[in-house]
Structures are given as C-alpha cells and as structure tokens.
Design an enzyme around this catalytic site. Sequence first.
Site, PDB file in Angstrom:
ATOM      1  N   LEU A 151      10.662   7.939  -7.419  1.00 42.64           N
ATOM      2  CA  LEU A 151      12.077   7.698  -7.749  1.00 42.64           C
ATOM      3  C   LEU A 151      12.953   8.784  -7.144  1.00 42.64           C
ATOM      4  O   LEU A 151      14.068   8.532  -6.680  1.00 42.64           O
ATOM      5  CB  LEU A 151      12.230   7.671  -9.282  1.00 42.64           C
ATOM      6  CG  LEU A 151      13.620   7.330  -9.790  1.00 42.64           C
ATOM      7  CD1 LEU A 151      13.973   5.874  -9.498  1.00 42.64           C
ATOM      8  CD2 LEU A 151      13.750   7.598 -11.286  1.00 42.64           C
TER       9      LEU A 151
ATOM     10  N   GLY B 187       0.829  -1.206   0.000  1.00 49.13           N
ATOM     11  CA  GLY B 187       0.000   0.000   0.000  1.00 49.13           C
ATOM     12  C   GLY B 187       0.861   1.251   0.000  1.00 49.13           C
ATOM     13  O   GLY B 187       2.095   1.175   0.107  1.00 49.13           O
ATOM     14  N   ASP B 188       0.217   2.411  -0.167  1.00 46.62           N
ATOM     15  CA  ASP B 188       0.896   3.711  -0.150  1.00 46.62           C
ATOM     16  C   ASP B 188       1.941   3.831  -1.259  1.00 46.62           C
ATOM     17  O   ASP B 188       2.968   4.483  -1.083  1.00 46.62           O
ATOM     18  CB  ASP B 188       1.558   3.967   1.218  1.00 46.62           C
ATOM     19  CG  ASP B 188       0.575   3.760   2.351  1.00 46.62           C
ATOM     20  OD1 ASP B 188      -0.535   4.290   2.248  1.00 46.62           O
ATOM     21  OD2 ASP B 188       0.920   3.048   3.311  1.00 46.62           O
TER      22      ASP B 188
ATOM     23  N   LYS C 124      -2.241   9.353  -7.295  1.00 47.28           N
ATOM     24  CA  LYS C 124      -1.781  10.178  -8.412  1.00 47.28           C
ATOM     25  C   LYS C 124      -1.884   9.418  -9.748  1.00 47.28           C
ATOM     26  O   LYS C 124      -2.323   9.970 -10.752  1.00 47.28           O
ATOM     27  CB  LYS C 124      -0.331  10.582  -8.156  1.00 47.28           C
ATOM     28  CG  LYS C 124       0.274  11.329  -9.294  1.00 47.28           C
ATOM     29  CD  LYS C 124       1.720  11.670  -9.052  1.00 47.28           C
ATOM     30  CE  LYS C 124       2.340  12.056 -10.366  1.00 47.28           C
ATOM     31  NZ  LYS C 124       3.728  12.432 -10.251  1.00 47.28           N
TER      32      LYS C 124
ATOM     33  N   GLN D 115      -5.250  -0.163  -0.547  1.00 52.16           N
ATOM     34  CA  GLN D 115      -4.186  -0.915   0.132  1.00 52.16           C
ATOM     35  C   GLN D 115      -3.209  -1.465  -0.927  1.00 52.16           C
ATOM     36  O   GLN D 115      -3.001  -0.824  -1.935  1.00 52.16           O
ATOM     37  CB  GLN D 115      -4.748  -2.036   1.012  1.00 52.16           C
ATOM     38  CG  GLN D 115      -5.468  -1.547   2.262  1.00 52.16           C
ATOM     39  CD  GLN D 115      -6.901  -1.129   2.034  1.00 52.16           C
ATOM     40  OE1 GLN D 115      -7.660  -1.854   1.434  1.00 52.16           O
ATOM     41  NE2 GLN D 115      -7.269   0.038   2.499  1.00 52.16           N
TER      42      GLN D 115
ATOM     43  N   ARG E 204       0.378   7.732  11.016  1.00 57.64           N
ATOM     44  CA  ARG E 204       1.464   6.932  11.599  1.00 57.64           C
ATOM     45  C   ARG E 204       2.699   6.956  10.698  1.00 57.64           C
ATOM     46  O   ARG E 204       2.577   6.924   9.474  1.00 57.64           O
ATOM     47  CB  ARG E 204       1.031   5.465  11.736  1.00 57.64           C
ATOM     48  CG  ARG E 204       0.009   5.229  12.807  1.00 57.64           C
ATOM     49  CD  ARG E 204      -0.349   3.764  12.897  1.00 57.64           C
ATOM     50  NE  ARG E 204      -1.087   3.295  11.740  1.00 57.64           N
ATOM     51  CZ  ARG E 204      -1.421   2.030  11.520  1.00 57.64           C
ATOM     52  NH1 ARG E 204      -1.056   1.100  12.371  1.00 57.64           N
ATOM     53  NH2 ARG E 204      -2.118   1.689  10.465  1.00 57.64           N
TER      54      ARG E 204
ATOM     55  N   THR F 173      -4.951  -6.703   5.494  1.00 58.61           N
ATOM     56  CA  THR F 173      -6.282  -6.154   5.700  1.00 58.61           C
ATOM     57  C   THR F 173      -7.281  -7.289   5.457  1.00 58.61           C
ATOM     58  O   THR F 173      -6.875  -8.424   5.179  1.00 58.61           O
ATOM     59  CB  THR F 173      -6.507  -4.915   4.807  1.00 58.61           C
ATOM     60  OG1 THR F 173      -7.718  -4.279   5.230  1.00 58.61           O
ATOM     61  CG2 THR F 173      -6.596  -5.257   3.324  1.00 58.61           C
TER      62      THR F 173
ATOM     63  N   LYS G 265      -0.740   5.416  -5.511  1.00 58.66           N
ATOM     64  CA  LYS G 265      -1.796   5.046  -6.474  1.00 58.66           C
ATOM     65  C   LYS G 265      -2.692   6.223  -6.793  1.00 58.66           C
ATOM     66  O   LYS G 265      -3.152   6.362  -7.915  1.00 58.66           O
ATOM     67  CB  LYS G 265      -2.685   3.932  -5.899  1.00 58.66           C
ATOM     68  CG  LYS G 265      -1.985   2.624  -5.689  1.00 58.66           C
ATOM     69  CD  LYS G 265      -2.939   1.575  -5.141  1.00 58.66           C
ATOM     70  CE  LYS G 265      -3.395   1.827  -3.731  1.00 58.66           C
ATOM     71  NZ  LYS G 265      -2.359   1.709  -2.698  1.00 58.66           N
TER      72      LYS G 265
ATOM     73  N   THR H 271      -4.122   8.199   6.410  1.00 58.54           N
ATOM     74  CA  THR H 271      -5.336   7.959   7.183  1.00 58.54           C
ATOM     75  C   THR H 271      -5.088   8.117   8.677  1.00 58.54           C
ATOM     76  O   THR H 271      -5.879   8.724   9.387  1.00 58.54           O
ATOM     77  CB  THR H 271      -5.879   6.542   6.880  1.00 58.54           C
ATOM     78  OG1 THR H 271      -6.149   6.477   5.490  1.00 58.54           O
ATOM     79  CG2 THR H 271      -7.146   6.234   7.657  1.00 58.54           C
ATOM     80  N   THR H 272      -3.976   7.572   9.159  1.00 57.18           N
ATOM     81  CA  THR H 272      -3.743   7.571  10.606  1.00 57.18           C
ATOM     82  C   THR H 272      -2.608   8.492  11.017  1.00 57.18           C
ATOM     83  O   THR H 272      -2.419   8.735  12.212  1.00 57.18           O
ATOM     84  CB  THR H 272      -3.378   6.147  11.070  1.00 57.18           C
ATOM     85  OG1 THR H 272      -2.209   5.740  10.342  1.00 57.18           O
ATOM     86  CG2 THR H 272      -4.495   5.163  10.822  1.00 57.18           C
TER      87      THR H 272
ATOM     88  N   GLY I 214      -6.206   5.793   2.024  1.00 52.68           N
ATOM     89  CA  GLY I 214      -5.995   7.240   1.954  1.00 52.68           C
ATOM     90  C   GLY I 214      -5.309   7.542   0.637  1.00 52.68           C
ATOM     91  O   GLY I 214      -4.134   7.258   0.479  1.00 52.68           O
ATOM     92  N   HIS I 215      -6.074   8.030  -0.330  1.00 53.67           N
ATOM     93  CA  HIS I 215      -5.494   8.307  -1.644  1.00 53.67           C
ATOM     94  C   HIS I 215      -5.251   9.812  -1.790  1.00 53.67           C
ATOM     95  O   HIS I 215      -6.187  10.602  -1.765  1.00 53.67           O
ATOM     96  CB  HIS I 215      -6.420   7.792  -2.753  1.00 53.67           C
ATOM     97  CG  HIS I 215      -6.473   6.297  -2.800  1.00 53.67           C
ATOM     98  ND1 HIS I 215      -7.373   5.595  -3.538  1.00 53.67           N
ATOM     99  CD2 HIS I 215      -5.713   5.370  -2.169  1.00 53.67           C
ATOM    100  CE1 HIS I 215      -7.162   4.288  -3.371  1.00 53.67           C
ATOM    101  NE2 HIS I 215      -6.158   4.144  -2.540  1.00 53.67           N
TER     102      HIS I 215
HETATM  103  P1  IMP Z   1      -7.077  -2.554   8.555  1.00 51.46           P
HETATM  104  O1  IMP Z   1      -7.234  -2.522   7.080  1.00 51.46           O
HETATM  105  O2  IMP Z   1      -7.430  -1.264   9.235  1.00 51.46           O
HETATM  106  O3  IMP Z   1      -7.736  -3.734   9.184  1.00 51.46           O
HETATM  107  O4  IMP Z   1      -5.496  -2.748   8.863  1.00 51.46           O
HETATM  108  C1  IMP Z   1      -4.806  -3.963   8.532  1.00 51.46           C
HETATM  109  C2  IMP Z   1      -3.410  -3.668   8.025  1.00 51.46           C
HETATM  110  O5  IMP Z   1      -3.486  -3.017   6.762  1.00 51.46           O
HETATM  111  C3  IMP Z   1      -2.577  -2.736   8.923  1.00 51.46           C
HETATM  112  O6  IMP Z   1      -1.215  -3.124   8.835  1.00 51.46           O
HETATM  113  C4  IMP Z   1      -2.768  -1.380   8.270  1.00 51.46           C
HETATM  114  O7  IMP Z   1      -1.705  -0.494   8.550  1.00 51.46           O
HETATM  115  C5  IMP Z   1      -2.785  -1.782   6.802  1.00 51.46           C
HETATM  116  N1  IMP Z   1      -3.512  -0.834   5.948  1.00 51.46           N
HETATM  117  C6  IMP Z   1      -4.844  -0.679   5.842  1.00 51.46           C
HETATM  118  N2  IMP Z   1      -5.137   0.256   4.929  1.00 51.46           N
HETATM  119  C7  IMP Z   1      -3.969   0.678   4.433  1.00 51.46           C
HETATM  120  C8  IMP Z   1      -3.630   1.618   3.401  1.00 51.46           C
HETATM  121  O8  IMP Z   1      -4.473   2.228   2.742  1.00 51.46           O
HETATM  122  N3  IMP Z   1      -2.294   1.775   3.171  1.00 51.46           N
HETATM  123  C9  IMP Z   1      -1.345   1.075   3.845  1.00 51.46           C
HETATM  124  N4  IMP Z   1      -1.620   0.190   4.792  1.00 51.46           N
HETATM  125  C10 IMP Z   1      -2.918  -0.017   5.081  1.00 51.46           C
END
Ligand code: IMP
Length: 424
Positions: free
Chosen positions: A330, A12-13, A18, A222, A301, A237, A16, A298-299, A40-41
Amino acid sequence: MANMVILGAQWGDEGKGKVIDIFTRKVDFVVRYQGGNNAGHTVVIDDAEFILHLIPSGILHERKICVIGNGVVVDPKALLEEIKMLRSRNIGVDGRLMISENAHVIFPYHRKLDELKEQKLKKIGTTKKGIGPCYADKVARSGIRMADLLDDAVLKEKLLANLDEKNAILGKIYGAPGFSFDELYDEYKGYAREIKKYICDTAVLLNDAIKKNKRILFEGAQGTLLDVDHGTYPFVTSSNSTAGGASTGTGVGPTKIGKVVGVVKAYTTRVGEGPFPTEFGKDLMQKIRQKGKEFGATTGRPRRCGWFDSVIVKHSIMVNGIDEIVVTKLDVLDDLDSIKICTAYRFEGKVYNDFPTNGRVLAGCEPVYEELPGWKEDTTKVTSYLKLPRNAKNYLKRMQALLKTKIVLISVGCDRKQTFSKDS
Ligand code: IMP
C-alpha cells in the site's frame, strides 16, 4: 486453524513470500504444489533478505517441515544450489525438506527448448527455466520423475528415449546441437545421490500429518492470472497456480483444505508478455517501478506496472474460492495525488463487468476507472489500520466493497513488522 492455501490473486509477485512467512508461525508444514524455480519468494527477516525459488519459505523457521509436492517441477541443480545457499546462512534442510517421488525433473534440454522457443516462435516472456517444456513432457507421459532418478535402469531407458526425441527437435527444428547421454546420465546420477534422502511419498506424509491434526499451509507460486486454465492464456505459466492445484499437486483432497487466502498488491504488476488493461504510461511506470522495486526476483527483469484492477481480482476470488484478502505494498502509492481503480472493461461499445476469457477482448479493452484522492503521507511506519490516513482507508474500503471479500491484513513495507490487521 484450518489447512490453508495462500496464493497470488494477480499476475504473481504480490508479496506472497512475506505473507506466507507470517502465517507459517501457525502451521507445521509448508508445501509447494506447482511451478518450479521460475518463482522467487522474497522474505526479509531482521534486515536479512532471503530469495527462495524452489524450497518453501517455511524453511526459514526452525521445526517447520517443508514439502515439494508432486505438482512441482524440480531442477536438481537449482535445488542443490538453494540448499547450499541456505546452509551457508546456517539454515539446515536435512530432516525438514521432503520432495515427492512423483515430482517431475527438469533437464538441460528443457531449459534449452524454453530458450529457443522464446527466440524463434511465439514470445511468452518466460523465465527460461525449462518449466513449460518439462510440464509438456509430464502431460505427454514421457517425463522423468524423482523416483526414476533413483533407479539406474529406469533413468537410462527414459533418458535415452527422451534424448532421441529432444536431440532430433533441437537439430531439425532449431539447428542447435543436442545433448550427450553419457554426460547427462552421470550428472543426474550425481544429483540423485545428493537428493535421495529428501525423496519420499509426500501424499502419504501429508495425509498422515492431517490425521494427526498437524496444520498445513499450501504455498502458491506465480499468480492466478498465470494459471494455465484460468489465466490470460497463452501468456501464462504451465501449471495450475490456482487453489485447485493444491489438491492435484500434493495428493491432499479438497475436503481437507479449509481456507484460501488471496494476496493482492495495492496496484497491479506483470512480468513477460500478454494483455494488461490497466498498464501505466511511461512516467508513472518509472515512478512506481522504482518505488515498489518492481524487478523480477528470478530474472531481474523490470516488471510492468498498472492501476489496481478489480475485474481480474474478482475473477481470482471466484476461481480460487478466496475467503480472505491480504493487501500488500500500500505504501508504494503514498506519493500519488489521485489513484485509479479499474471497475470494468469496455470493448467495442460493450461493458464487461466480468473477466473476459476471450483473449481478443482482453487485449483490446479499455479499462473503466473510478478515481480516488491520494493520501500523500508516509504509511511505512503505520502500525494499525486506524492510524492509516483517511484516504488510504477509503481506498481499502472501496477495494473491499468492489471485491465483496474481507481484507484481513495490510502490508506497508518489506519487514515482517510492517504488517497489521484490518481490525487493528
Ligand atoms: P514460465 O513460468 O517461465 O514458463 O513463464 C511464463 C510466464 O509466467 C511469463 O510471463 C513469466 O514472466 C511468468 N512467471 C513465471 N513465474 C513467475 C513468477 O514467479 N512471478 C511472476 N511471473 C512469473
């Protein structure tokens, strides 16, 4: 142009948002097929940044129809906040947003259970948005769907049954207070009134559109390694973020989808717990995290960062049937003296060229690296592949050779303009 899936080929991240935004110009429909507001796009248009969690990013383009498919789990509160945010920035959604009547609905007890499970049981590092518990109800056949929200009697019956179970779990297992039926019923009837106009049979909508030669972009959320079947289970997820999810999550058959594009970051990141063979040590982690702004959309973190891992991306190419690759960020590697690429793993004396599905192997393996010289030049203003520094081209060529898949686009910054074709 064929209907296509665009998805993340790592954890994920990958950037995508863009890439999807760029391809959106060529399509009529943009469709989310799995996940929920855990995504979170981020899209930057003329210096204005938009972060979308639930509504497909196609909404930023006038005249594109955006669909939330049956495979998505929808938190109505989050959805209405996103609609409000868009309206406040002069982007209307009415007539352009459609939500499947079969999409499952997230309730506060899902969020609470997600949070409590993270605190007290095995830590996955979830986003605590209630995604896993909502999908668990879907599979257990006790979930509440969008169509149920529109029918008072059905909502009442299902919510009562769910609350019986959830309140018992909350009290007996976690020692937490339960939820009141009356409050939740009123709250969700209120949401239903506001959302009703968007709910329809999106499978029929999409298949009719295909018959009329409309073009569809399926927007993965994701990434592949977070897929519940093909990812680093249990650190995943709860949905199928892989290309197959585009069919099950929308009701569009696989024969109607012509192309799968994988988005790959020039290095690797992941958020939350779980194995990450190429993870950086402290210093490089700080440096790349700051330069790449690697903090969850999203979070908030901090994301874990590491070298490019061709083993996981080859696995993604296989399980998704990826036809083409887009390489993002890059430029984040611009300052490095040398750059490593992971080509295989070693575990207990054995070399693994393919992704090991055994979690013990993945958690304990050592990456096998190749080292390439860095380019030590700013690439953020480069506008064509030919103008990239020689060592940056060599890095991309090595990536392409290891992945045996064509790189079609390269991105060197957040702005739409900082993207060029591999043939340029
Ligand atoms: P959940 O989707 O909230 O249940 O989280 C499960 C796992 O997927 C965790 O490690 C999250 O950090 C990760 N995760 C969920 N959505 C995203 C995303 O959009 N980008 C990156 N990691 C994600």
